[in-house]
Design an enzyme around this catalytic site. Structure first.
Site, PDB file in Angstrom:
ATOM      1  CB  SER A   1      -0.919  -0.002   1.226  1.00 52.87           C
ATOM      2  OG  SER A   1      -0.141  -0.081   2.408  1.00 52.87           O
TER       3      SER A   1
ATOM      4  CB  THR B   1     -40.375  25.687 -10.392  1.00 45.49           C
ATOM      5  OG1 THR B   1     -41.467  26.115 -11.199  1.00 45.49           O
ATOM      6  CG2 THR B   1     -40.214  26.660  -9.217  1.00 45.49           C
ATOM      7  CG  HIS B   2     -41.395  21.954 -12.802  1.00 50.49           C
ATOM      8  ND1 HIS B   2     -41.670  20.674 -12.357  1.00 50.49           N
ATOM      9  CD2 HIS B   2     -42.101  22.783 -12.001  1.00 50.49           C
ATOM     10  CE1 HIS B   2     -42.514  20.731 -11.343  1.00 50.49           C
ATOM     11  NE2 HIS B   2     -42.792  21.999 -11.095  1.00 50.49           N
TER      12      HIS B   2
ATOM     13  CB  SER C   1     -14.667  22.543 -30.587  1.00 47.13           C
ATOM     14  OG  SER C   1     -14.726  21.620 -31.650  1.00 47.13           O
TER      15      SER C   1
ATOM     16  CE  LYS D   1     -19.598  23.609 -28.797  1.00 45.02           C
ATOM     17  NZ  LYS D   1     -19.404  22.204 -29.146  1.00 45.02           N
TER      18      LYS D   1
ATOM     19  CG  ASN E   1     -16.813  23.181 -25.749  1.00 41.86           C
ATOM     20  OD1 ASN E   1     -17.877  23.627 -26.180  1.00 41.86           O
ATOM     21  ND2 ASN E   1     -16.016  22.423 -26.471  1.00 41.86           N
TER      22      ASN E   1
ATOM     23  CD  GLU F   1     -19.048  20.200 -20.678  1.00 39.40           C
ATOM     24  OE1 GLU F   1     -19.502  19.323 -21.413  1.00 39.40           O
ATOM     25  OE2 GLU F   1     -18.230  21.057 -21.063  1.00 39.40           O
TER      26      GLU F   1
ATOM     27  CD  GLN G   1      -2.905  -2.286   2.380  1.00 35.98           C
ATOM     28  OE1 GLN G   1      -2.157  -2.482   3.347  1.00 35.98           O
ATOM     29  NE2 GLN G   1      -2.769  -2.910   1.231  1.00 35.98           N
TER      30      GLN G   1
ATOM     31  CE  LYS H   1      -3.989   3.106   4.729  1.00 39.03           C
ATOM     32  NZ  LYS H   1      -5.021   2.278   5.424  1.00 39.03           N
TER      33      LYS H   1
HETATM   34  N1  ARG Z   1      -1.029  -1.149   5.465  1.00 45.92           N
HETATM   35  C1  ARG Z   1      -1.976  -1.606   6.409  1.00 45.92           C
HETATM   36  C2  ARG Z   1      -3.295  -0.851   6.226  1.00 45.92           C
HETATM   37  O1  ARG Z   1      -3.281   0.128   5.603  1.00 45.92           O
HETATM   38  C3  ARG Z   1      -1.475  -1.423   7.796  1.00 45.92           C
HETATM   39  C4  ARG Z   1      -2.095  -2.321   8.810  1.00 45.92           C
HETATM   40  C5  ARG Z   1      -1.644  -3.719   8.599  1.00 45.92           C
HETATM   41  N2  ARG Z   1      -2.111  -4.579   9.633  1.00 45.92           N
HETATM   42  C6  ARG Z   1      -2.083  -5.894   9.533  1.00 45.92           C
HETATM   43  N3  ARG Z   1      -2.579  -6.572  10.523  1.00 45.92           N
HETATM   44  N4  ARG Z   1      -1.661  -6.499   8.462  1.00 45.92           N
HETATM   45  O2  ARG Z   1      -4.335  -1.272   6.686  1.00 45.92           O
END
Ligand code: ARG
Length: 465
Positions: A28, A160-161, A282, A288, A290, A295, A327, A330
């Site tokens: 990660s 409205t509408h 465009s 154009k 845009n 959008e 995980q 994030k």
């Molecule tokens: N990279 C992991 C996460 O974002 C950290 C926690 C890992 N914990 C574990 N028991 N493997 O969740």
């Protein structure tokens, strides 16, 4: 502890190293490296507390703090050697610390697990992100208030509408978004208050036998208190869900405003023009201009909502406590904040510079019998008609004008009296769009006096004067 490729920090009981694909799905780092500074801050607080409680010697803590200083410097200078094979930011920081200070680094993870570590970092990151997004929303509000102040008396059709309804003022229309964004801002800041409890010290899931002081780490990291249940501490992600739902609602508001910009800048409406900085051309149609940014905001609002739903889906069937599903929280959260912040900045730029076309707005407001309600209200007020009857009389007059291809104010008094004999010349005073807007002086109404009051209040609230 090991640092080479293929050797993991948890590798003690394993004879073989993970397959490359396992490493790819498991790592990660590319995402959570954004929490590097939070990770260092968490480790500093943890080590200080361990030393204070006699769990770590003061010498070891000094070495750890000095090593973390060095890590922080490397991070800020961009020279920190990130290594994907070490999975995540937590193990990267710890491994680097070991390289810098040697043996004492191995004592840092006492009475801690990556489970409480990651979510501590994540809460710290999200707290900062909420604050930043709320500030950006405040910036957009400020531009809207400034533009509203320039247009307290500019008449436009209210819809409205998407059918012409009654004349409104442009300032009033813009302030509607200021109100929405104000609720968005408080949703973001409220969420930061609820988020502000510290999971550190929950360890893997059950707490620890070491005599730690969780109040101390919570305070050092600016949390209001430690989380009271270790299982909850490591597995709760409602703070992220709440942040994403608040972003999703706020992005929905940006999307509505974006849609208005798309409509208003179309030649059919012609209510506004985006400057060159905020328009694209465009490749085939030279005429154009845009409104691409608007959008894209419209589309990206759904992406943010999608991220909320994806995280909700990841969490909803997870038994306590931590599971690796968490995980991906994030990635979803970081992307949602990045997208929201970009959209808010783009919207702020467009609103600050968009050129409104008051003449086109006024002309459109005068079409579509927008003062029909004013006529009905006049019949009620001046002739004492029940509103339902006034509505009917007005409807007949609208049909008559439509047939003649004229507006209500173009009807002759004789025509009007043919429908209701009590009508007098005075009725024409309420049939202009200006009179209509001016008359709507109820609190929260569109009348320029009310709008000017609101603008003044908002300028004060946002510190614009
Ligand atoms: N990279 C992991 C996460 O974002 C950290 C926690 C890992 N914990 C574990 N028991 N493997 O969740």
């Amino acid at each position: 502890m090991t640092t080479g490729k293929g050797q993991t920090m948890w590798g003690g009981r394993f004879a073989a190293t993970p397959s490359e694909i396992m490493e790819e799905i498991n790592a990660s780092l590319d995402i959570d490296r954004r929490m590097a500074e939070e990770d260092v801050a968490g480790s500093r607080a943890h080590a200080d507390m361990l030393a204070e409680m006699g769990i770590l010697s003061f010498e070891d803590n000094e070495a750890i703090q000095a090593g973390l200083d060095a890590v922080m410097t490397e991070l800020r200078e961009g020279s920190f050697p990130f290594r994907r094979e070490l999975e995540d930011i937590h193990m990267n920081v710890e491994a680097r610390l070991k390289e810098i200070i040697g043996e004492p680094a191995g004592r840092l993870h006492t009475a801690r697990s990556r489970n409480d570590q990651v979510v501590t970092d994540f809460r710290l990151w999200t707290r900062k992100a909420l604050d930043n997004s709320a500030r950006l929303v405040g910036g957009l509000q400020a531009e809207l208030v400034i533009r509203a102040g320039e247009h307290t008396g500019t008449i436009m059709p209210g819809f409205t509408h998407l059918q012409t309804a009654q004349p409104v003022t442009l300032g009033h229309h813009l302030l509607a978004y200021v109100e929405m964004l104000s609720r968005d801002r408080t949703r973001l800041t409220d969420c930061a208050l609820r988020l502000n409890e510290c999971p550190l010290g929950a360890a893997a899931l059950a707490g620890t036998g070491f005599p730690i002081d969780r109040d101390m780490t919570a305070e050092a990291l600016g949390f209001s208190r430690p989380m009271a249940n270790s299982l909850d501490a490591v597995s709760a992600r409602d703070f992220a869900l709440e942040a994403l739902s608040a972003l999703s609602i706020a992005a929905t508001h940006l999307s509505r405003l974006a849609e208005e910009i798309v409509l208003w800048t179309s030649p059919q409406f012609g209510f506004a023009k985006l400057t060159d900085q905020w328009s694209t051309g465009s490749s085939i149609m030279p005429q154009k201009r845009n409104p691409d940014a608007a959008e894209l905001i419209r589309a990206k609002a759904s992406l943010i909502t999608g991220h909320f739903l994806a995280l909700q889906g990841a969490v909803k069937a997870l038994p306590l406590a931590y599971a690796k599903d968490l995980q991906d929280d994030k990635r979803l959260t970081f992307e949602a904040f990045d997208t929201f912040d970009l959209c808010t900045r783009a919207m702020t730029g467009m609103i600050a510079t968009i050129e409104f076309r008051p003449d086109a707005m006024r002309a459109a407001a005068a079409r579509g019998f927008s003062t029909a309600t004013d006529l009905a209200d006049w019949l009620v007020r001046e002739l004492g008609l029940p509103f339902r009857e006034a509505h009917h009389v007005t409807g007949t007059l609208v049909a008559m004008a439509e047939k003649q291809g004229s507006d209500l104010s173009d009807l002759s008094l004789a025509d009007m009296q043919g429908v209701h004999k009590g009508i007098t010349q005075a009725v024409f005073d309420v049939l202009t769009v200006e009179a209509s807007a001016l008359s709507r002086t109820s609190y929260g109404g569109t009348s320029p006096v009310r709008v000017a009051e609101q603008v003044a209040q908002w300028k004060q609230r946002l510190g614009l004067e």
